[in-house]
Scaffold this active site. Structure first.
Site, PDB file in Angstrom:
ATOM      1  N   LYS A  14      -9.206   1.206  -5.874  1.00  0.00           N
ATOM      2  CA  LYS A  14      -9.782   0.847  -4.976  1.00  0.00           C
ATOM      3  C   LYS A  14     -10.859   2.051  -4.365  1.00  0.00           C
ATOM      4  O   LYS A  14     -10.490   3.178  -4.643  1.00  0.00           O
ATOM      5  CB  LYS A  14      -8.890   0.344  -3.512  1.00  0.00           C
ATOM      6  CG  LYS A  14      -7.693   1.323  -3.265  1.00  0.00           C
ATOM      7  CD  LYS A  14      -6.827   0.566  -2.273  1.00  0.00           C
ATOM      8  CE  LYS A  14      -5.866   1.674  -1.608  1.00  0.00           C
ATOM      9  NZ  LYS A  14      -4.918   0.911  -0.734  1.00  0.00           N
ATOM     10  N   HIS A  15     -11.925   1.667  -3.552  1.00  0.00           N
ATOM     11  CA  HIS A  15     -12.312   0.565  -3.008  1.00  0.00           C
ATOM     12  C   HIS A  15     -13.832   0.428  -3.729  1.00  0.00           C
ATOM     13  O   HIS A  15     -14.546   1.195  -3.238  1.00  0.00           O
ATOM     14  CB  HIS A  15     -12.450   0.628  -1.506  1.00  0.00           C
ATOM     15  CG  HIS A  15     -11.317   0.980  -0.916  1.00  0.00           C
ATOM     16  ND1 HIS A  15     -10.861   2.243  -0.793  1.00  0.00           N
ATOM     17  CD2 HIS A  15     -10.371   0.267  -0.166  1.00  0.00           C
ATOM     18  CE1 HIS A  15      -9.723   2.355  -0.066  1.00  0.00           C
ATOM     19  NE2 HIS A  15      -9.279   1.205   0.262  1.00  0.00           N
ATOM     20  N   ASP A  30       0.956  -1.195  -0.039  1.00  0.00           N
ATOM     21  CA  ASP A  30       0.093   0.034  -0.030  1.00  0.00           C
ATOM     22  C   ASP A  30       0.841   1.182  -0.014  1.00  0.00           C
ATOM     23  O   ASP A  30       1.177   1.736   1.025  1.00  0.00           O
ATOM     24  CB  ASP A  30      -1.099  -0.135   1.366  1.00  0.00           C
ATOM     25  CG  ASP A  30      -1.937  -1.012   1.133  1.00  0.00           C
ATOM     26  OD1 ASP A  30      -2.469  -1.189   0.091  1.00  0.00           O
ATOM     27  OD2 ASP A  30      -2.151  -1.928   2.265  1.00  0.00           O
ATOM     28  N   ARG A  33       6.804   3.539   4.220  1.00  0.00           N
ATOM     29  CA  ARG A  33       6.958   2.302   5.042  1.00  0.00           C
ATOM     30  C   ARG A  33       8.458   2.543   5.049  1.00  0.00           C
ATOM     31  O   ARG A  33       9.130   1.449   5.795  1.00  0.00           O
ATOM     32  CB  ARG A  33       6.705   0.900   4.234  1.00  0.00           C
ATOM     33  CG  ARG A  33       5.264   1.055   4.088  1.00  0.00           C
ATOM     34  CD  ARG A  33       4.700   0.252   5.266  1.00  0.00           C
ATOM     35  NE  ARG A  33       2.925   0.159   4.989  1.00  0.00           N
ATOM     36  CZ  ARG A  33       2.098   1.002   4.987  1.00  0.00           C
ATOM     37  NH1 ARG A  33       2.228   2.225   5.184  1.00  0.00           N
ATOM     38  NH2 ARG A  33       0.713   0.529   4.630  1.00  0.00           N
ATOM     39  N   HIS A  53     -12.398  -0.614   8.738  1.00  0.00           N
ATOM     40  CA  HIS A  53     -11.272  -1.404   9.424  1.00  0.00           C
ATOM     41  C   HIS A  53     -12.026  -1.831  10.772  1.00  0.00           C
ATOM     42  O   HIS A  53     -11.759  -2.889  11.595  1.00  0.00           O
ATOM     43  CB  HIS A  53     -10.291  -0.769   9.643  1.00  0.00           C
ATOM     44  CG  HIS A  53      -9.268  -0.445   8.545  1.00  0.00           C
ATOM     45  ND1 HIS A  53      -9.393   0.407   7.681  1.00  0.00           N
ATOM     46  CD2 HIS A  53      -8.247  -1.170   8.099  1.00  0.00           C
ATOM     47  CE1 HIS A  53      -8.723   0.555   6.650  1.00  0.00           C
ATOM     48  NE2 HIS A  53      -8.047  -0.427   6.692  1.00  0.00           N
ATOM     49  N   ARG A  88      -7.220  10.709   1.402  1.00  0.00           N
ATOM     50  CA  ARG A  88      -6.655   9.496   0.683  1.00  0.00           C
ATOM     51  C   ARG A  88      -7.265   9.578  -0.817  1.00  0.00           C
ATOM     52  O   ARG A  88      -6.649   8.858  -1.854  1.00  0.00           O
ATOM     53  CB  ARG A  88      -6.760   8.126   1.280  1.00  0.00           C
ATOM     54  CG  ARG A  88      -6.174   8.058   2.418  1.00  0.00           C
ATOM     55  CD  ARG A  88      -6.768   6.817   3.117  1.00  0.00           C
ATOM     56  NE  ARG A  88      -6.657   5.483   2.575  1.00  0.00           N
ATOM     57  CZ  ARG A  88      -7.163   4.221   2.606  1.00  0.00           C
ATOM     58  NH1 ARG A  88      -8.027   4.244   3.611  1.00  0.00           N
ATOM     59  NH2 ARG A  88      -6.905   3.230   2.115  1.00  0.00           N
ATOM     60  N   ASP A 137     -10.560  -6.493  -0.080  1.00  0.00           N
ATOM     61  CA  ASP A 137     -10.009  -5.798   1.036  1.00  0.00           C
ATOM     62  C   ASP A 137      -9.515  -6.648   2.110  1.00  0.00           C
ATOM     63  O   ASP A 137      -9.855  -7.872   2.053  1.00  0.00           O
ATOM     64  CB  ASP A 137     -10.724  -4.679   1.378  1.00  0.00           C
ATOM     65  CG  ASP A 137      -9.874  -3.331   2.020  1.00  0.00           C
ATOM     66  OD1 ASP A 137      -8.631  -3.542   2.258  1.00  0.00           O
ATOM     67  OD2 ASP A 137     -10.445  -2.503   2.316  1.00  0.00           O
TER      68      ASP A 137
END
Length: 656
Positions: free
Chosen positions: A262-263, A164, A172, A275, A232, A349
């Protein structure tokens, strides 16, 4: 070659050993994490690589194009060689943590054992966390992870690694340029930036052995209370989101990386984080066709390799209240596959998300198996991050053996997965390893840092300047108070902004406020604000703050008697001399409409912090335009433009 690595410099030592290793095409590196005392030994396949060096093939980044006849033949031949168990394994993706691993590390050994036991075909790469914080790793460690997993998996079919990287690898990893959030790109209204960004992300990712990005976000952000999509998304206009999505796919494919829309069919009008709980979009079919679906249609036409399904209920598309999009054949197969004609891979997902698991309250292995069966029966090809791996694998296996899922459907899904692997270059013979010696030529280029800063600069949007504060003056002797609202006063957020402001106003007083410090700081901040000539309030927000909170860098709220109370008191007593910087969600002003000067960056990364400071002091032109509406405050396309050093008196609100 043996060396010590710090950012982009490699110092060679022990030349005798280097010659031996060079002849064996082996690379030993000892990265030094700059600014820390941590030393990590990256030993990449020393004894194994010597034996296999002649048949090791280095990954080459090539543009992604439609599958060739040769790739289709490879997919068909490979499919015939796989057992039913191996086919099911190709349809499951588990999480892998990027970092340094000792050869006996139990976490690494467990991951390898799972890959081998369940014949897994994909690994979704992330990093360890400390609460809400991501513990970012180094590029060399990420490449070591993909090399070791690819090398040690002993799979008939090479692994494919997904990520991601919505803001790029800097999400990351360290030592990489920090691009701002997608909404910042939306504020520039310039798809060319998105295409350049996508190509950079693709080239950097492929240099690390990563083939597949679960991006772009095609959701249209139309709900100010959306806690999970928000910044996002590129914005609220379906056509502009479509153009940004198309540009991203084009740039990503040019750089050799696979994409995922997505999504589906759209997560932009939810007020619940999927989530954490069940989310719902109650819009009628006509609205879905005009708002949610156009960016997905554009992305499919642009050739996206995959589409990810949202764990969200859509009553207009699936009237069964026990089903969400994930488990709805009407949504996945009927709408996406048949009506929209999508022929690529359909990805779930994360199967561990509560937006799905709450439909199976019994929990455990049986629940994971049932969720997997329902998801595949709906039409999905790849199941991401199952809540229970053994339950997922065996649930699917038994469903096929009993005839609940046909073998033909499994074959069709696996063939699609093999084709995307072929398009990523994983169809050729040999090991698919990356060359660590080439990483420094691909990762963190100065030109990439320049582009990231340029995008952040162009995104800055001045929504209000009723008190004519912007720009402030560098070196101004008047007392200035800076109040920075964050989720954790001991974290990284605000540090770059503080340094940037102090370099311009050396006598500035800077106070950090989080939930723990709010009660203690309230009285002192009120006194400081009353004496200050100017007050700068920075709100680090990734979600819309509710009435009882002022948002921070996590979804957890702060009580109205705490941070929000301090903020309101500043506005009530010093509003005429206060400028508010929204470093993240632009919607913070909706709960504090008395804000008189309001500047948005849509992002909290260091790049955006620098942009905020430069704009605040008139060092760059302010030219961003809102990509979303702020109800009762401003329309999409609004933004006060300023040239470098321009005073506020001669400026007017411009509409797109």
């Amino acid at each position: 070659m043996q060396g010590v690595y710090c950012r982009s410099r490699v110092f060679l030592i022990d030349f005798g050993l280097a010659e031996v290793l060079r002849s064996a095409k082996v690379s030993l590196m000892f990265p030094v994490k700059c600014g820390t005392t941590t030393f990590a030994l990256l030993l990449v396949g020393f004894s194994t690589a010597i034996a296999q060096s002649k048949k090791t093939q280095t990954v080459q980044s090539q543009p992604v194009s439609a599958a060739t006849h040769a790739q289709e033949r490879w997919a068909d031949r490979t499919l015939k060689r796989l057992t039913l168990e191996e086919k099911i394994g190709q349809m499951i993706e588990v999480r892998g943590i990027m970092g340094y691993y000792n050869s006996d590390d139990p976490v690494f050994q467990k991951l390898l054992a799972d890959i081998r036991k369940y014949h897994l075909g994909a690994v979704h790469l992330s990093v360890n966390t400390d609460g809400p914080l991501l513990l970012r790793t180094e590029p060399y460690e990420a490449a070591m992870t993909t090399n070791l997993l690819q090398q040690e998996s002993n799979s008939k079919v090479p692994l494919i690694f997904s990520v991601d990287f919505e803001r790029g690898p800097s999400m990351r990893m360290t030592s990489i340029e920090a691009f701002p959030e997608p909404m910042a790109f939306g504020a520039t209204h310039n798809p060319a930036y998105v295409e350049q960004f996508a190509k950079i992300v693709a080239e950097e990712s492929r240099a690390l052995g990563i083939d597949w990005n679960f991006y772009p976000v095609a959701d249209v952000q139309i709900n100010p209370e959306n806690p999970i999509i928000n910044t996002r998304s590129f914005g609220e206009d379906p056509q502009e989101v479509s153009s940004m999505v198309t540009a991203y796919i084009r740039g990503s494919h040019e750089g050799g990386m696979l994409t995922t829309l997505k999504h589906f069919p759209g997560h932009g009008d939810t007020d619940t984080d999927s989530h954490l709980n069940l989310a719902r979009v109650n819009a009628p079919l006509q609205r879905l066709n005009t708002v949610e679906l156009p960016p997905f249609k554009a992305g499919i036409q642009a050739g996206s390799d995959a589409v990810m399904i949202a764990h969200v209920a859509f009553p207009a598309l699936e009237p069964d209240p026990t089903k969400i999009a994930t488990t709805s054949r009407q949504v996945v197969t009927g709408l996406l596959r048949e009506q929209l004609g999508f022929k690529g891979v359909i990805v779930s997902d994360a199967m561990e998300m509560k937006g799905l698991t709450k439909l199976f309250p019994e929990g455990g292995s049986n629940a994971a198996g049932r969720a997997a069966v329902d998801t595949v029966k709906a039409g999905q090809d790849l199941l991401e991050l199952p809540s229970d791996l053994d339950g997922t694998f065996n649930g699917l296996l038994q469903a096929v053996k009993s005839g609940e899922i046909s073998r033909a459907q499994i074959d069709a899904s696996v063939r699609r997965l093999l084709l995307v692997k072929a398009r990523a270059g994983l169809d050729t013979r040999g090991q698919h390893l990356v060359d660590l010696n080439k990483i420094q030529y691909s990762i963190g280029k100065p030109s990439s840092y320049t582009l990231a800063q340029e995008v952040a600069d162009h995104a800055v949007t001045l929504v209000r300047d009723d008190n004519h504060i912007v720009p402030l003056h560098r070196g101004e002797p008047k007392p200035t108070l800076v109040v920075i609202f964050v989720s954790d006063a001991h974290g990284d957020d605000g540090r770059v902004l503080e340094r940037e402001i102090r370099s311009r106003i050396q006598g500035a007083t800077v106070v950090y406020v989080d939930r723990r410090s709010a009660a203690v700081e309230a009285q002192g901040i009120a006194a400081l604000a009353s004496r200050a000539q100017h007050v700068i309030v920075a709100v680090y927000s990734v979600s819309q703050p509710g009435p009882a909170e002022i948002a921070a860098t996590s979804a957890s709220g702060l009580t109205a008697q705490g941070s929000a109370g301090i903020f309101k008191n500043i506005l009530d007593t010093a509003g005429d001399k206060t400028v508010v910087l929204a470093l993240g969600s632009p919607y913070s002003i909706l709960n504090f409409p008395s804000i008189r000067s309001y500047l948005c960056t849509y992002s909290w990364v260091p790049t955006s912090e620098r942009s905020a400071a430069k704009a605040l002091f008139g060092e760059i032109p302010i030219q961003g335009k809102l990509p979303v509406t702020l109800p009762g405050i401003a329309k999409r396309g609004d933004g006060i433009e300023k040239e470098v050093g321009t005073s506020a008196n001669a400026l007017t609100m411009l509409s797109k």
